[in-house]
Scaffold this motif. Structure first.
Motif, PDB file in Angstrom:
ATOM      1  N   HIS A 132     -12.089  -2.106   2.320  1.00 40.46           N
ATOM      2  CA  HIS A 132     -10.728  -2.211   1.800  1.00 40.46           C
ATOM      3  C   HIS A 132      -9.920  -0.931   1.986  1.00 40.46           C
ATOM      4  CE1 HIS A 132     -11.939  -6.016   0.029  1.00 40.46           C
ATOM      5  NE2 HIS A 132     -12.981  -5.407  -0.527  1.00 40.46           N
ATOM      6  N   ASP A 133     -10.477   0.025   2.718  1.00 34.23           N
ATOM      7  CA  ASP A 133      -9.794   1.303   2.900  1.00 34.23           C
ATOM      8  C   ASP A 133      -9.096   1.431   4.255  1.00 34.23           C
ATOM      9  OD1 ASP A 133     -10.621   2.240   0.386  1.00 34.23           O
ATOM     10  OD2 ASP A 133     -12.575   2.846   1.186  1.00 34.23           O
ATOM     11  N   ARG A 134      -9.449   0.562   5.196  1.00 34.65           N
ATOM     12  CA  ARG A 134      -8.851   0.650   6.529  1.00 34.65           C
ATOM     13  C   ARG A 134      -7.428   0.082   6.530  1.00 34.65           C
ATOM     14  NH1 ARG A 134     -12.567  -0.230  11.415  1.00 34.65           N
ATOM     15  NH2 ARG A 134     -14.580   0.643  10.808  1.00 34.65           N
ATOM     16  N   PRO A 135      -6.540   0.602   7.388  1.00 31.75           N
ATOM     17  CA  PRO A 135      -5.275  -0.082   7.631  1.00 31.75           C
ATOM     18  C   PRO A 135      -5.562  -1.426   8.310  1.00 31.75           C
ATOM     19  CG  PRO A 135      -5.609   1.654   9.239  1.00 31.75           C
ATOM     20  CD  PRO A 135      -6.712   1.800   8.225  1.00 31.75           C
ATOM     21  N   VAL A 136      -4.649  -2.373   8.170  1.00 34.05           N
ATOM     22  CA  VAL A 136      -4.916  -3.748   8.597  1.00 34.05           C
ATOM     23  C   VAL A 136      -3.921  -4.190   9.665  1.00 34.05           C
ATOM     24  CG1 VAL A 136      -5.078  -6.155   7.846  1.00 34.05           C
ATOM     25  CG2 VAL A 136      -5.893  -4.308   6.350  1.00 34.05           C
ATOM     26  N   ASN A 179       4.456  -3.351   8.418  1.00 30.22           N
ATOM     27  CA  ASN A 179       4.656  -1.932   8.724  1.00 30.22           C
ATOM     28  C   ASN A 179       5.131  -1.726  10.158  1.00 30.22           C
ATOM     29  OD1 ASN A 179       3.699  -1.291   6.132  1.00 30.22           O
ATOM     30  ND2 ASN A 179       1.574  -1.231   6.850  1.00 30.22           N
ATOM     31  N   HIS A 180       4.421  -2.333  11.106  1.00 27.26           N
ATOM     32  CA  HIS A 180       4.777  -2.282  12.525  1.00 27.26           C
ATOM     33  C   HIS A 180       4.661  -3.688  13.091  1.00 27.26           C
ATOM     34  CE1 HIS A 180       3.404   1.862  11.705  1.00 27.26           C
ATOM     35  NE2 HIS A 180       4.309   2.229  12.587  1.00 27.26           N
ATOM     36  N   LEU A 181       5.503  -3.987  14.078  1.00 30.12           N
ATOM     37  CA  LEU A 181       5.542  -5.316  14.675  1.00 30.12           C
ATOM     38  C   LEU A 181       5.339  -5.202  16.183  1.00 30.12           C
ATOM     39  CD1 LEU A 181       6.225  -8.402  14.389  1.00 30.12           C
ATOM     40  CD2 LEU A 181       8.623  -7.744  14.752  1.00 30.12           C
ATOM     41  N   VAL A 182       4.430  -6.025  16.716  1.00 31.12           N
ATOM     42  CA  VAL A 182       4.227  -6.119  18.168  1.00 31.12           C
ATOM     43  C   VAL A 182       4.386  -7.584  18.566  1.00 31.12           C
ATOM     44  CG1 VAL A 182       2.687  -5.710  20.111  1.00 31.12           C
ATOM     45  CG2 VAL A 182       2.609  -4.183  18.129  1.00 31.12           C
ATOM     46  N   VAL A 183       5.301  -7.850  19.468  1.00 30.55           N
ATOM     47  CA  VAL A 183       5.589  -9.227  19.877  1.00 30.55           C
ATOM     48  C   VAL A 183       5.484  -9.338  21.393  1.00 30.55           C
ATOM     49  CG1 VAL A 183       6.930 -10.058  17.924  1.00 30.55           C
ATOM     50  CG2 VAL A 183       8.029  -8.585  19.594  1.00 30.55           C
ATOM     51  N   MET A 184       4.785 -10.361  21.838  1.00 28.82           N
ATOM     52  CA  MET A 184       4.553 -10.562  23.264  1.00 28.82           C
ATOM     53  C   MET A 184       5.143 -11.877  23.747  1.00 28.82           C
ATOM     54  SD  MET A 184       0.611  -9.335  23.535  1.00 28.82           S
ATOM     55  CE  MET A 184       0.375  -9.087  21.776  1.00 28.82           C
ATOM     56  N   SER A 185       5.831 -11.816  24.875  1.00 32.24           N
ATOM     57  CA  SER A 185       6.294 -12.972  25.643  1.00 32.24           C
ATOM     58  C   SER A 185       7.538 -13.628  25.060  1.00 32.24           C
ATOM     59  CB  SER A 185       5.181 -14.028  25.789  1.00 32.24           C
ATOM     60  OG  SER A 185       4.045 -13.474  26.399  1.00 32.24           O
ATOM     61  N   LYS A 229       0.732 -17.437   6.500  1.00 26.99           N
ATOM     62  CA  LYS A 229       0.312 -16.077   6.866  1.00 26.99           C
ATOM     63  C   LYS A 229       0.485 -15.119   5.689  1.00 26.99           C
ATOM     64  CE  LYS A 229       0.035 -17.976  10.921  1.00 26.99           C
ATOM     65  NZ  LYS A 229      -1.210 -18.690  11.273  1.00 26.99           N
ATOM     66  N   VAL A 230       1.591 -15.252   4.969  1.00 21.01           N
ATOM     67  CA  VAL A 230       1.817 -14.393   3.812  1.00 21.01           C
ATOM     68  C   VAL A 230       0.816 -14.735   2.710  1.00 21.01           C
ATOM     69  CG1 VAL A 230       3.499 -13.733   2.041  1.00 21.01           C
ATOM     70  CG2 VAL A 230       4.240 -14.070   4.413  1.00 21.01           C
ATOM     71  N   ALA A 231       0.489 -16.024   2.575  1.00 22.00           N
ATOM     72  CA  ALA A 231      -0.511 -16.428   1.585  1.00 22.00           C
ATOM     73  C   ALA A 231      -1.878 -15.828   1.903  1.00 22.00           C
ATOM     74  CB  ALA A 231      -0.603 -17.956   1.526  1.00 22.00           C
ATOM     75  N   LEU A 232      -2.198 -15.691   3.186  1.00 19.87           N
ATOM     76  CA  LEU A 232      -3.451 -15.040   3.568  1.00 19.87           C
ATOM     77  C   LEU A 232      -3.444 -13.587   3.119  1.00 19.87           C
ATOM     78  CD1 LEU A 232      -6.161 -14.796   4.993  1.00 19.87           C
ATOM     79  CD2 LEU A 232      -4.918 -14.502   7.170  1.00 19.87           C
ATOM     80  N   LEU A 233      -2.331 -12.893   3.320  1.00 27.23           N
ATOM     81  CA  LEU A 233      -2.243 -11.506   2.862  1.00 27.23           C
ATOM     82  C   LEU A 233      -2.411 -11.430   1.351  1.00 27.23           C
ATOM     83  CD1 LEU A 233       0.738 -10.151   5.021  1.00 27.23           C
ATOM     84  CD2 LEU A 233      -1.705 -10.161   5.562  1.00 27.23           C
ATOM     85  N   ASP A 234      -1.799 -12.368   0.642  1.00 27.18           N
ATOM     86  CA  ASP A 234      -1.950 -12.393  -0.815  1.00 27.18           C
ATOM     87  C   ASP A 234      -3.404 -12.655  -1.201  1.00 27.18           C
ATOM     88  OD1 ASP A 234       0.772 -11.965  -1.099  1.00 27.18           O
ATOM     89  OD2 ASP A 234       1.236 -14.087  -1.390  1.00 27.18           O
ATOM     90  N   HIS A 235      -4.025 -13.593  -0.501  1.00 27.86           N
ATOM     91  CA  HIS A 235      -5.419 -13.944  -0.773  1.00 27.86           C
ATOM     92  C   HIS A 235      -6.341 -12.738  -0.610  1.00 27.86           C
ATOM     93  CE1 HIS A 235      -9.231 -16.147  -0.585  1.00 27.86           C
ATOM     94  NE2 HIS A 235      -9.470 -15.581   0.584  1.00 27.86           N
ATOM     95  N   LEU A 236      -6.043 -11.889   0.369  1.00 24.48           N
ATOM     96  CA  LEU A 236      -6.870 -10.720   0.647  1.00 24.48           C
ATOM     97  C   LEU A 236      -6.409  -9.482  -0.117  1.00 24.48           C
ATOM     98  CD1 LEU A 236      -7.311 -11.181   4.508  1.00 24.48           C
ATOM     99  CD2 LEU A 236      -8.968 -11.711   2.708  1.00 24.48           C
ATOM    100  N   GLY A 237      -5.336  -9.608  -0.868  1.00 25.05           N
ATOM    101  CA  GLY A 237      -4.831  -8.466  -1.627  1.00 25.05           C
ATOM    102  C   GLY A 237      -4.215  -7.401  -0.752  1.00 25.05           C
ATOM    103  N   LEU A 238      -3.583  -7.809   0.339  1.00 24.47           N
ATOM    104  CA  LEU A 238      -2.991  -6.872   1.287  1.00 24.47           C
ATOM    105  C   LEU A 238      -1.479  -6.860   1.119  1.00 24.47           C
ATOM    106  CD1 LEU A 238      -5.088  -7.943   4.422  1.00 24.47           C
ATOM    107  CD2 LEU A 238      -5.495  -5.975   2.921  1.00 24.47           C
ATOM    108  N   GLU A 239      -0.899  -5.688   1.021  1.00 22.10           N
ATOM    109  CA  GLU A 239       0.538  -5.573   0.835  1.00 22.10           C
ATOM    110  C   GLU A 239       1.254  -5.429   2.180  1.00 22.10           C
ATOM    111  OE1 GLU A 239       4.084  -5.873  -0.860  1.00 22.10           O
ATOM    112  OE2 GLU A 239       2.170  -6.197  -1.876  1.00 22.10           O
ATOM    113  N   GLY A 240       1.099  -4.238   2.815  1.00 19.17           N
ATOM    114  CA  GLY A 240       1.751  -4.001   4.090  1.00 19.17           C
ATOM    115  C   GLY A 240       0.740  -3.926   5.219  1.00 19.17           C
TER     116      GLY A 240
END
Length: 282
Positions: free
Chosen positions: A28-32, A125-131, A89-100
């Motif tokens: 739980h300490d790594r950036p995601v 925090n950062h966005l990468v979009v392809m195609s 996707k936001v619900a997954l972040l909530d489920h995992l307790g991830l904010e940013g």
């Protein structure tokens, strides 16, 4: 690159069991980084990128969109609207307790990534979009994009499209998307009952969302990536997406076809490491 054993987990949202890959669920300490796939792929397409960024110290999660991969098939067409999927996707972040988190998306996954960042700016925090560019840029693209995206109208012909896409003729999925690096795997996976219809429903449920509705600009530093050999998307709709980025905008063009994560894994991995870990490299 290190060997990586991915964990497949699931959570429930909207009454649906949704699957996701996780590179280190107990750390739980790594950036995601959250990876979002498009059509006709699944979360497994991101294996090489996950391994690379995990080695760089990131926890990587990659959900299977509703009806795709190991995620449950939803019963109603509206369940596949892009804004509903964004809530997954936001619900997954909530489920995992991830904010940013950092968000990386390709194809429909890029559209979902734009929408997550636009509607939930505090979560990205950062966005990468392809195609695929921002929906506003895609909707305003010229006739060349309309012609390149002819298949979208075909995909929206419920029932009729499924029969032809599952066949062997000129309008089979193997012929329409014949440039996919793994056509046999795609055809085998989508031959399972209900899976092809489910995969197509994001097109049928989301055209108004993408082409008509106004979607917000994003406030996250953004990397847009386009490939010169893309037969389905023109460059202007990605390049002009800068207008919908109220932050730093970085734009990169690669050689190769549409499936950047599969065809240009090494080049993409280098860009991801530079953008997420070494932003001064640009």
């Amino acid at each position: 690159m290190i060997e990586l054993s991915l964990t497949r987990n699931s959570f429930t949202h909207r009454g649906l069991t949704l699957s996701y890959l996780d590179s280190c669920p107990d750390d739980h300490d790594r950036p995601v980084v959250m990876f979002l796939h498009g059509f006709p792929d699944t979360a497994d397409m991101w294996t090489q990128q996950i391994a690379c960024l995990h080695e760089q110290g990131y926890r990587c999660i990659a959900p299977d969109t509703v009806g795709s991969g190991h995620s449950q098939i939803a019963p109603k067409l509206r369940d596949y609207n892009a804004c509903m999927i964004v809530q997954d996707k936001v619900a997954l972040l909530d489920h995992l307790g991830l904010e940013g988190v950092d968000v990386v998306g390709h194809d429909w996954g890029a559209i979902l990534a734009w929408l997550v960042a636009g509607h939930y700016p505090q979560r990205v925090n950062h966005l990468v979009v392809m195609s695929v560019g921002h929906p506003g840029a895609y909707a305003r693209a010229g006739l060349d994009q309309k012609l390149a995206g002819w298949y979208i109208a075909f995909f929206c012909l419920g029932g009729f499209a499924e029969r032809l896409l599952a066949g062997k003729g000129r309008l089979s999925l193997r012929r329409v998307f014949g440039t996919h690096p793994h056509p046999d795997e795609v055809m085998a996976r989508l031959s399972a009952p209900g899976r092809l219809r489910a995969a197509l429903r994001i097109y049928r449920a989301s055209l108004k969302t993408v082409l008509v509705d106004t979607q917000p600009a994003v406030s996250s530093p953004t990397l847009g990536i386009y490939s010169r050999g893309d037969k389905y998307l023109v460059e202007s709709q990605m390049r002009n997406s800068e207008r919908w980025v109220n932050s730093d905008w970085t734009y990169q063009v690669l050689d190769g076809g549409h499936w950047i994560p599969l065809e240009k894994a090494q080049e993409l991995n280098q860009l991801l490491v530079q953008f997420l870990c070494e932003p001064s490299a640009f």
